[in-house]
Design an enzyme around this catalytic site. Structure first.
Site, mmCIF file in Angstrom:
data_model
loop_
_atom_site.group_PDB
_atom_site.id
_atom_site.type_symbol
_atom_site.label_atom_id
_atom_site.label_comp_id
_atom_site.label_asym_id
_atom_site.label_seq_id
_atom_site.Cartn_x
_atom_site.Cartn_y
_atom_site.Cartn_z
ATOM 1 N N PRO A 2 148.747 77.343 -2.715
ATOM 2 C CA PRO A 2 147.962 76.165 -2.329
ATOM 3 C C PRO A 2 147.944 75.976 -0.812
ATOM 4 O O PRO A 2 148.951 76.158 -0.144
ATOM 5 C CB PRO A 2 148.706 75.007 -3.017
ATOM 6 C CG PRO A 2 149.493 75.651 -4.105
ATOM 7 C CD PRO A 2 149.851 77.008 -3.607
ATOM 8 N N GLU A 3 146.782 75.610 -0.298
ATOM 9 C CA GLU A 3 146.619 75.376 1.132
ATOM 10 C C GLU A 3 146.125 73.948 1.357
ATOM 11 O O GLU A 3 146.203 73.116 0.448
ATOM 12 C CB GLU A 3 145.657 76.421 1.707
ATOM 13 C CG GLU A 3 146.114 77.860 1.457
ATOM 14 C CD GLU A 3 145.132 78.904 1.962
ATOM 15 O OE1 GLU A 3 144.488 78.665 3.009
ATOM 16 O OE2 GLU A 3 144.991 79.959 1.314
ATOM 17 N N LYS A 58 151.153 72.195 3.999
ATOM 18 C CA LYS A 58 151.104 72.574 2.592
ATOM 19 C C LYS A 58 152.108 71.796 1.751
ATOM 20 O O LYS A 58 152.319 72.124 0.583
ATOM 21 C CB LYS A 58 151.375 74.078 2.449
ATOM 22 C CG LYS A 58 150.379 74.970 3.173
ATOM 23 C CD LYS A 58 150.758 76.442 3.011
ATOM 24 C CE LYS A 58 149.841 77.356 3.789
ATOM 25 N NZ LYS A 58 150.227 78.780 3.648
ATOM 26 N N ARG A 260 149.549 90.975 4.889
ATOM 27 C CA ARG A 260 148.675 90.061 4.142
ATOM 28 C C ARG A 260 147.353 90.744 3.808
ATOM 29 O O ARG A 260 146.833 91.519 4.601
ATOM 30 C CB ARG A 260 148.374 88.798 4.952
ATOM 31 C CG ARG A 260 149.563 87.903 5.241
ATOM 32 C CD ARG A 260 149.130 86.745 6.132
ATOM 33 N NE ARG A 260 150.217 85.847 6.465
ATOM 34 C CZ ARG A 260 150.531 84.767 5.781
ATOM 35 N NH1 ARG A 260 149.809 84.446 4.720
ATOM 36 N NH2 ARG A 260 151.530 83.990 6.155
#
Length: 272
Positions: A2-3, A58, A260
């Site tokens: 979640p951001e 976050k 990433r």
């Protein structure tokens, strides 16, 4: 993970659901998800009232009537559900908070995430480590240009650095770079003023649209929730390898940057 859009969406929904509600019972099915002995955690929350819910980066902070906070970080795989019963058996949730209206808040996927009971002072100290919020009025275009100019790292690496700007992660860093037509591997401090402004406008546009659409995480918060996850099908590059770019038709490329995943259009986002 979640951001900003997901956590701000959670905050908005939970503020109206939990504000003024008393915790009647806490259940902990995974001791590692809390920061004190389970019996102490449970006893400390019994009878406490949630005054309001705050978001920082976050994180969510549930403000309790005894002055303490519940600090939530969902990390990778974490999610929330709220209702008279959970969408899965209670044993699937690491922590459950039952309230005085026969509803409960279910914390799922907290294998890496956590729910910590901390003092207000400790909460302030932890949040001081975070960078500015994307929509902080003090983060003007000029301030943003200076901030970007101070970063020698790659653009995606900078955007996902919580000390740089709080709340942006893998998904929205890629979406922001695509909206700004900037390659995510370009050096942040090499952006000129016009490019930095495009990035600034793109950050606000993407994050605001994603928040209004309920973010990209799909598990509904409540049984009648039809908004959460509404942005998932609107992502233009993230997690769309080899699919045609909506703008030019070029296949979306997936690469790795600093460990990433990175998704971008090699035509719309050409690396200088």
């Amino acid at each position: 993970m979640p951001e900003y859009p997901e956590m701000e969406h959670y905050r908005t929904q939970l503020s109206s659901l939990l504000g003024g509600r008393k915790i009647v019972k806490a259940t902990v099915n995974r001791a590692e998800s809390v920061n004190e002995p389970v019996d102490e955690f449970i006893a400390a929350l019994a009878g406490r009232t949630i005054l309001f819910v705050e978001r920082r980066g976050k994180h969510l902070l549930f403000h309790l009537d005894d002055g303490n906070r519940l600090l939530l970080h969902l990390m990778l795989g974490g999610w929330l559900a709220y209702g008279t019963e959970g969408p899965k058996p209670d044993s699937h949730f690491q922590v459950i908070l039952a309230f005085d209206d026969d509803h409960s808040l279910y914390f799922g996927g907290l294998r890496l995430g956590y729910l910590h009971r901390i003092s207000a002072k400790t909460a302030l100290e932890r949040m001081k480590e975070l960078g500015p919020e994307p929509f902080d009025p003090r983060l003007t275009l000029e301030a943003f240009r200076k901030l970007v100019g101070s970063k020698r790292s790659k653009l995606k690496t900078a955007l996902t650095d919580q000390h740089f700007i709080a709340g942006i992660g893998n998904c929205y860093s890629d979406e922001i770079c695509f909206e700004a037509k900037l390659h995510p591997a370009v050096a942040a401090n090499k952006l000129n003023d016009e490019e930095a402004e495009r990035l600034y406008r793109a950050m606000h546009k993407v994050l605001n649209e994603a928040k209004e659409a309920g973010g990209y995480m799909e598990p509904p918060l409540t049984p009648d929730d039809r908004l959460t996850g509404g942005y998932n099908d609107r992502c233009l590059v993230y997690d769309r390898p080899d699919e045609p770019c909506d703008v030019c038709g070029t296949p979306i490329r997936q690469e790795t940057l600093s460990g990433r995943k990175m998704f971008f259009c090699p035509n719309c986002q050409r690396e200088a």
